[in-house]
Write a protein that holds these residues in place. Structure first.
Motif, PDB file in Angstrom:
ATOM      1  N   UNK A 242       0.796  -1.046   0.183  1.00 35.49           N
ATOM      2  CA  UNK A 242      -0.003   0.041  -0.227  1.00 35.49           C
ATOM      3  C   UNK A 242       0.492   1.011   0.318  1.00 35.49           C
ATOM      4  N   UNK A 243       1.858   1.057   0.568  1.00 37.61           N
ATOM      5  CA  UNK A 243       2.708   2.335   0.982  1.00 37.61           C
ATOM      6  C   UNK A 243       3.378   2.884  -0.591  1.00 37.61           C
ATOM      7  N   UNK A 244       4.189   1.570  -1.690  1.00 39.13           N
ATOM      8  CA  UNK A 244       4.604   2.037  -2.388  1.00 39.13           C
ATOM      9  C   UNK A 244       3.480   2.758  -3.584  1.00 39.13           C
ATOM     10  N   UNK A 245       1.822   1.894  -3.258  1.00 36.25           N
ATOM     11  CA  UNK A 245       0.728   2.330  -4.228  1.00 36.25           C
ATOM     12  C   UNK A 245       0.876   3.500  -4.432  1.00 36.25           C
ATOM     13  N   UNK A 246       0.629   4.343  -2.678  1.00 37.58           N
ATOM     14  CA  UNK A 246       0.309   5.805  -2.331  1.00 37.58           C
ATOM     15  C   UNK A 246       0.759   6.872  -3.108  1.00 37.58           C
ATOM     16  N   UNK A 247       2.967   6.340  -2.845  1.00 40.46           N
ATOM     17  CA  UNK A 247       3.186   7.024  -3.401  1.00 40.46           C
ATOM     18  C   UNK A 247       4.060   6.687  -4.320  1.00 40.46           C
ATOM     19  N   UNK A 250       3.609   1.502  -7.765  1.00 41.51           N
ATOM     20  CA  UNK A 250       3.375   0.432  -7.922  1.00 41.51           C
ATOM     21  C   UNK A 250       1.698   0.821  -8.353  1.00 41.51           C
ATOM     22  N   UNK A 251       1.074  -0.072  -9.930  1.00 43.69           N
ATOM     23  CA  UNK A 251      -0.106   1.074 -10.193  1.00 43.69           C
ATOM     24  C   UNK A 251      -0.909  -0.881  -9.532  1.00 43.69           C
ATOM     25  N   UNK A 252      -1.782  -0.790  -9.222  1.00 47.40           N
ATOM     26  CA  UNK A 252      -3.143  -1.951  -8.765  1.00 47.40           C
ATOM     27  C   UNK A 252      -3.702  -2.066 -10.458  1.00 47.40           C
ATOM     28  N   UNK A 276      -6.517   7.661  -1.189  1.00 43.85           N
ATOM     29  CA  UNK A 276      -6.399   8.607   0.359  1.00 43.85           C
ATOM     30  C   UNK A 276      -7.180  10.016   0.567  1.00 43.85           C
ATOM     31  N   UNK A 277      -7.488   9.671   1.452  1.00 53.06           N
ATOM     32  CA  UNK A 277      -8.575  11.230   1.718  1.00 53.06           C
ATOM     33  C   UNK A 277      -7.418  12.300   1.244  1.00 53.06           C
TER      34      UNK A 277
END
Ligand code: G4P
Length: 530
Positions: A242-247, A250-252, A276-277
């Motif tokens: 999740x951290x890489x996605x939010x940064x 990494x794309x889901x 994210x919010x």
């Protein structure tokens, strides 16, 4: 902290990007099925009706049946309040398309499964990367024959330089499309094309180890292939993080078919867990927190002539913190003026709704009497800070502008300068001369027509555009470079912007490389600073 924390925390604001025809509109329509749409933008209407339905803001839109402006819509789902920012495509692609991404906290990238990564996706993607916002990939049209799944993922990784993490995995495609395998729950969700226009929910979910049931739904061949692919996938793909996605690293990836409404709700549910919010935003005084701080916003787009009768301008702003209440006093920082926002409204293509309140994450449009510029900050009267400016994006088409009637010089300069201030076009001058020679740069060629049309209709000035062969513009990052001594290829052109800052125009990538090679220490950028 205000008592509006809950309102802010349930907001999610994302932009939807794709190459034209990948299915962005269709996917957006399906999202709306799941939540009662509070507000619908004209652009989500079907293409066939679009010609009549979209705004009449500009004749040019009507003539061509396209929407020049981007729009925003809001809907509720499962307790969330979701803002979707649509990015215009096709030849109406403009800087606004890029700027919309500056107002979003994440992006959903729609890719046509039979086409893979296409030109426009690539361009928009770069801006997402620059902003490091999370990117969610929806691979669409699985009901049609698709490219090999591994190849599609490979292409995203190579072309866009981002790691992929499939959240689900398609079982076949086209006539042989059987559904998707959801990795988290280790179950297969079966495909049916009978749910067009309805909420899905009839889809059957089968745990992967219920062999007999699974066989009866998808058949032996598909099941064997799936087993092999899952094994390969588990071994080879990037791990869910999740951290890489939010940064934005990494794309889901999700697979589905927007048209037949398959995989849309699955996407929405996972997306809402991961996204994210409203994010804090950088100002000159530091990060501004959406909940801790009172109202603040920045202008990311200015739209002129939304209503021909009134010749008005609307400034679109993204609320970054706090709550906006009607008739509240705010400070326009760049103008150093305390004011009440006039007719704040939720922006819709053909519907406008006057707002009484809005929260961080929301987009509002306000009447602009000509005081706002792109990137301006609004905050509470007692506060004083400025949000980081919105970068200037590289135009890709250039033309020299000549006015036909030289007596109308003043109107011409006024008109073209105002249109440039709104951000629809960028204007430059020859390196060694003044305003007598103006070069216009645009991101999408339609902007040339818009310019011509608006100068004629609003400023009564006729112009002729002479296309120039350049396709690349670069800002010079190191100001100490002596421009007179700079040597480039013979087809390179030196120009300057209105502030007098030098820029270079190139015909191709190769010339850029040669110029950098020939001039030691020269550093060029694709994005300008405001
Ligand atoms: P865009 O906003 O990204 O430009 O794409 P849009 O949703 O308008 O979709 C482009 C075309 O692709 C439309 O067909 C649409 O029906 C079709 N489409 C979208 N999603 C899917 C899908 O999952 N499967 C299949 N098979 N087709 C899909 P059109 O004929 O060009 O337009 P229309 O007349 O149907 O509106």
């Amino acid at each position: 902290m205000g008592n509006y924390a809950d309102e802010i925390n349930r907001r999610r604001t994302f932009a939807i990007i794709s190459h034209p025809d990948a299915g962005k509109t269709t996917l957006t329509e399906k999202f709306l099925l799941y939540g009662g749409a509070i507000n619908l933008a004209g652009s989500v209407k079907g293409k066939a009706t679009a010609r009549h339905a979209v705004s009449d803001w500009m004749e040019i839109e009507k003539e061509r049946g396209i929407s020049v402006t981007s729009s925003v819509l809001q809907f509720q789902y499962d307790g969330f309040c979701i803002n979707i920012l649509d990015t215009p495509g096709h030849q109406d692609f403009s800087e606004d398309t890029y700027r919309t991404l500056m107002a979003a906290d994440s992006a959903v990238m729609v890719i046509d499964a039979s086409k893979g990564v296409e030109a426009q996706t690539r361009k928009l993607f770069k801006v997402c990367v620059m902003r490091k916002i999370p990117i969610f990939t929806f691979i669409n049209k699985m009901d049609r024959d698709a490219n090999d799944t591994f190849e599609l993922l490979d292409e995203i990784e190579k072309e866009l330089g981002i790691a992929t993490c499939p959240i689900n995995w398609p079982i076949g495609s086209g006539k042989g499309f059987k559904g998707v395998y959801e990795r988290e729950t280790r179950s297969v969700i079966t495909y049916s094309d009978t749910e067009k226009g309805t909420k899905e929910g009839h889809a059957t979910r089968i745990p992967i180890d219920e062999e007999d049931t699974l066989l009866s739904y998808i058949g032996a061949e598909a099941k064997d292939k799936l087993t092999d692919e899952i094994e390969l996938l588990d071994g080879a793909s990037a791990e869910y993080d999740l951290d890489s996605i939010r940064a934005g690293e990494l794309t889901p990836v999700f697979f589905g078919s927007a048209l037949t409404n398959f995989g849309v709700e699955i996407f929405l549910q996972h997306f809402l867990k991961m996204t994210t919010t409203p994010l804090p935003r950088k100002a000159d005084t530091g990060l501004i927190d959406p909940v801790e701080n009172e109202f603040s916003a920045f202008v990311f787009k200015i739209q002129a002539n939304m209503n021909k009768a009134h010749r008005d301008r609307i400034a679109f702003m993204r609320i970054c913190s706090g709550k906006y209440e009607s008739s509240m006093e705010v400070k326009h920082v760049q103008g150093n003026k305390v004011m009440r926002l006039s007719q704040p409204q939720q922006i819709m293509a053909d519907e406008r709704k006057i707002l009484t309140e809005a929260y961080a994450g929301d987009i509002i449009g306000v009447f602009d009497p000509g005081i706002f510029s792109i990137g301006d900050t609004l905050c509470m009267p007692k506060d004083q800070f400025m949000y980081e400016g919105i970068p200037t994006f590289a135009p890709e088409h250039f033309a020299r502008v000549r006015q036909l009637d030289t007596m109308k010089r003043k109107q011409f300069v006024k008109g073209i300068t105002q249109i440039a201030q709104e951000g629809a076009i960028q204007i430059f001058q020859e390196f060694n001369t003044g305003m007598e020679e103006i070069i216009v740069g645009v991101v999408g060629v339609l902007q040339f027509d818009v310019l011509k049309y608006r100068l004629e209709n609003e400023y009564n000035v006729e112009i002729r555009l002479e296309n120039l062969p350049y396709e690349y513009i670069r800002w010079i990052e190191n100001k100490e470079i002596d421009l007179d001594r700079l040597t480039g290829t013979s087809d390179m052109k030196k120009i300057k912007d209105l502030k007098g800052d030098p820029l270079l125009l190139f015909v191709n990538q190769w010339s850029i490389g040669m110029t950098v090679e020939r001039n030691e220490g020269l550093s060029l950028s694709e994005f300008g600073r405001n």
